[in-house]
Motif scaffolding. Structure first.
Motif, PDB file in Angstrom:
ATOM      1  N   LYS A  83     -10.070 -10.935 -14.886  1.00 50.05           N
ATOM      2  CA  LYS A  83      -9.601 -11.746 -14.355  1.00 50.05           C
ATOM      3  C   LYS A  83      -7.930 -11.857 -14.473  1.00 50.05           C
ATOM      4  O   LYS A  83      -7.105 -12.440 -13.833  1.00 50.05           O
ATOM      5  CB  LYS A  83      -9.991 -12.973 -14.589  1.00 50.05           C
ATOM      6  CG  LYS A  83     -11.287 -14.154 -13.685  1.00 50.05           C
ATOM      7  CD  LYS A  83     -11.691 -14.460 -14.082  1.00 50.05           C
ATOM      8  CE  LYS A  83     -13.441 -14.963 -12.784  1.00 50.05           C
ATOM      9  NZ  LYS A  83     -13.597 -16.771 -13.284  1.00 50.05           N
ATOM     10  N   ASP A  84      -7.524 -10.633 -15.738  1.00 48.70           N
ATOM     11  CA  ASP A  84      -6.381 -11.497 -15.931  1.00 48.70           C
ATOM     12  C   ASP A  84      -5.642  -9.972 -15.351  1.00 48.70           C
ATOM     13  O   ASP A  84      -3.752  -9.777 -15.647  1.00 48.70           O
ATOM     14  CB  ASP A  84      -5.828 -11.603 -17.708  1.00 48.70           C
ATOM     15  CG  ASP A  84      -5.611 -10.636 -17.991  1.00 48.70           C
ATOM     16  OD1 ASP A  84      -6.405  -9.668 -17.792  1.00 48.70           O
ATOM     17  OD2 ASP A  84      -5.824 -10.251 -19.157  1.00 48.70           O
ATOM     18  N   SER A  85      -6.248  -9.403 -14.718  1.00 49.45           N
ATOM     19  CA  SER A  85      -5.758  -8.195 -13.903  1.00 49.45           C
ATOM     20  C   SER A  85      -4.639  -9.177 -13.172  1.00 49.45           C
ATOM     21  O   SER A  85      -4.685 -10.193 -12.572  1.00 49.45           O
ATOM     22  CB  SER A  85      -6.915  -7.595 -13.061  1.00 49.45           C
ATOM     23  OG  SER A  85      -7.677  -6.781 -13.604  1.00 49.45           O
ATOM     24  N   SER A  86      -3.391  -7.993 -12.963  1.00 48.83           N
ATOM     25  CA  SER A  86      -1.859  -8.446 -12.138  1.00 48.83           C
ATOM     26  C   SER A  86      -2.594  -8.761 -11.351  1.00 48.83           C
ATOM     27  O   SER A  86      -3.896  -7.914 -10.046  1.00 48.83           O
ATOM     28  CB  SER A  86      -1.575  -7.280 -12.133  1.00 48.83           C
ATOM     29  OG  SER A  86      -1.438  -6.551 -11.382  1.00 48.83           O
ATOM     30  N   ALA A  87      -1.694  -9.248  -9.768  1.00 52.21           N
ATOM     31  CA  ALA A  87      -2.221  -9.598  -8.610  1.00 52.21           C
ATOM     32  C   ALA A  87      -2.046  -7.845  -7.480  1.00 52.21           C
ATOM     33  O   ALA A  87      -3.416  -7.936  -6.602  1.00 52.21           O
ATOM     34  CB  ALA A  87      -1.314 -10.477  -7.622  1.00 52.21           C
ATOM     35  N   ASP A  88      -1.596  -7.012  -8.167  1.00 56.63           N
ATOM     36  CA  ASP A  88      -1.101  -5.987  -7.428  1.00 56.63           C
ATOM     37  C   ASP A  88      -2.219  -5.631  -7.773  1.00 56.63           C
ATOM     38  O   ASP A  88      -2.541  -4.220  -6.575  1.00 56.63           O
ATOM     39  CB  ASP A  88      -0.351  -5.166  -7.528  1.00 56.63           C
ATOM     40  CG  ASP A  88       1.606  -5.997  -7.043  1.00 56.63           C
ATOM     41  OD1 ASP A  88       1.195  -6.492  -6.299  1.00 56.63           O
ATOM     42  OD2 ASP A  88       2.639  -4.962  -7.699  1.00 56.63           O
ATOM     43  N   ARG A  89      -2.990  -5.822  -8.826  1.00 58.51           N
ATOM     44  CA  ARG A  89      -4.282  -4.880  -9.089  1.00 58.51           C
ATOM     45  C   ARG A  89      -5.283  -5.204  -8.097  1.00 58.51           C
ATOM     46  O   ARG A  89      -5.843  -4.553  -8.087  1.00 58.51           O
ATOM     47  CB  ARG A  89      -4.352  -4.704 -10.965  1.00 58.51           C
ATOM     48  CG  ARG A  89      -5.791  -3.811 -10.940  1.00 58.51           C
ATOM     49  CD  ARG A  89      -5.625  -3.103 -12.621  1.00 58.51           C
ATOM     50  NE  ARG A  89      -7.109  -2.454 -12.998  1.00 58.51           N
ATOM     51  CZ  ARG A  89      -6.713  -1.125 -12.242  1.00 58.51           C
ATOM     52  NH1 ARG A  89      -5.427  -0.683 -11.975  1.00 58.51           N
ATOM     53  NH2 ARG A  89      -7.905  -0.488 -13.234  1.00 58.51           N
ATOM     54  N   ILE A  90      -5.421  -6.144  -8.786  1.00 57.98           N
ATOM     55  CA  ILE A  90      -6.753  -7.285  -8.080  1.00 57.98           C
ATOM     56  C   ILE A  90      -6.243  -6.647  -5.711  1.00 57.98           C
ATOM     57  O   ILE A  90      -7.345  -6.366  -5.501  1.00 57.98           O
ATOM     58  CB  ILE A  90      -6.295  -8.299  -7.551  1.00 57.98           C
ATOM     59  CG1 ILE A  90      -6.968  -8.928  -8.987  1.00 57.98           C
ATOM     60  CG2 ILE A  90      -7.560  -9.788  -6.695  1.00 57.98           C
ATOM     61  CD1 ILE A  90      -6.682 -11.031  -9.371  1.00 57.98           C
TER      62      ILE A  90
END
Length: 224
Positions: free
Chosen positions: A104-111
């Motif tokens: 869940k702490d993945s960056s917005a770009d990664r998601i």
């Protein structure tokens, strides 16, 4: 055409946060939300999303059980997204049929990139867990050496499977085998169908389980 996404998480703020991640993307649309696995199954049935983003720990039915129940459902790719970057969760998610795993702490770009990747038929696992995950998965799985399903593959389909196990994209495989990328895509689809697999991640696991590739010998990582 927009990628249709359903978001499933028992925390409203988490669902809202994921919806906000996609709000500015012209090619991604959140078409439904769910607070548990049962609601997620209902949303998939009603909304026919391309991608389901689902948490693991939820009431009534967790994300893993919901993913298992969706395993035979065509058209929806499941990304498990959780607070816990633990190998056992990743293993269970892959066994359940997920094609992606993110914390869940993945960056917005990664998601966003993950949703686009699985929507076009690729698989995605956080690269920091990929190699140790495969080694542990193969070590814990029943041996399938000599699986007769391998005999159903043509030599070219076998080459494509080896390319996927080596972490190559369709474009890389095409260049390596001197084929058109569209031809490789067709081979991938036929290979997955013959082996009864839904994703490239499952193809990688199959290659390792059957001894076609030995752990630690395939170059690259299979998260592409």
């Amino acid at each position: 055409m927009s990628i249709r996404v359903v978001v499933a998480d028992d925390q409203e703020i988490a669902r809202h946060g994921l919806r906000m991640v996609f709000d500015g993307e012209d090619d991604i649309e959140v078409v439904g939300e769910a607070a548990d696995g049962l609601e997620a199954l209902g949303q998939v049935e009603r909304r026919a999303p391309d991608v389901l983003l689902i948490d693991i720990r939820m009431p009534r039915m967790d994300g893993l059980e919901a993913t298992r129940r969706l395993r035979g459902t065509d058209g929806v790719a499941v990304i498990v997204i959780t607070t816990f970057d633990l190998d056992e969760y990743v293993l269970e998610a892959l066994r359940a049929g997920a094609v992606g795993f993110l914390v869940k702490d993945s960056s917005a770009d990664r998601i966003i990139d993950a949703v686009r990747a699985v929507a076009r038929g690729d698989a995605l696992i956080s690269p920091e867990v990929t190699r140790r995950l495969l080694d542990q998965f193969v070590a814990s799985a029943p041996a399938r050496v000599g699986d007769p399903a391998l005999a159903s593959l043509t030599p070219r389909e076998r080459d494509v499977l080896l390319g996927i196990a080596a972490g190559r994209s369709n474009a890389d495989i095409a260049a390596h085998l001197h084929l058109e990328e569209s031809t490789v895509k067709s081979h991938v689809g036929r290979m997955l169908g013959k082996l009864g697999l839904k994703s490239r991640v499952q193809a990688v696991i199959f290659a390792y389980e059957t001894g076609l590739v030995a752990p630690g010998t395939a170059p690259g990582s299979p998260d592409r």
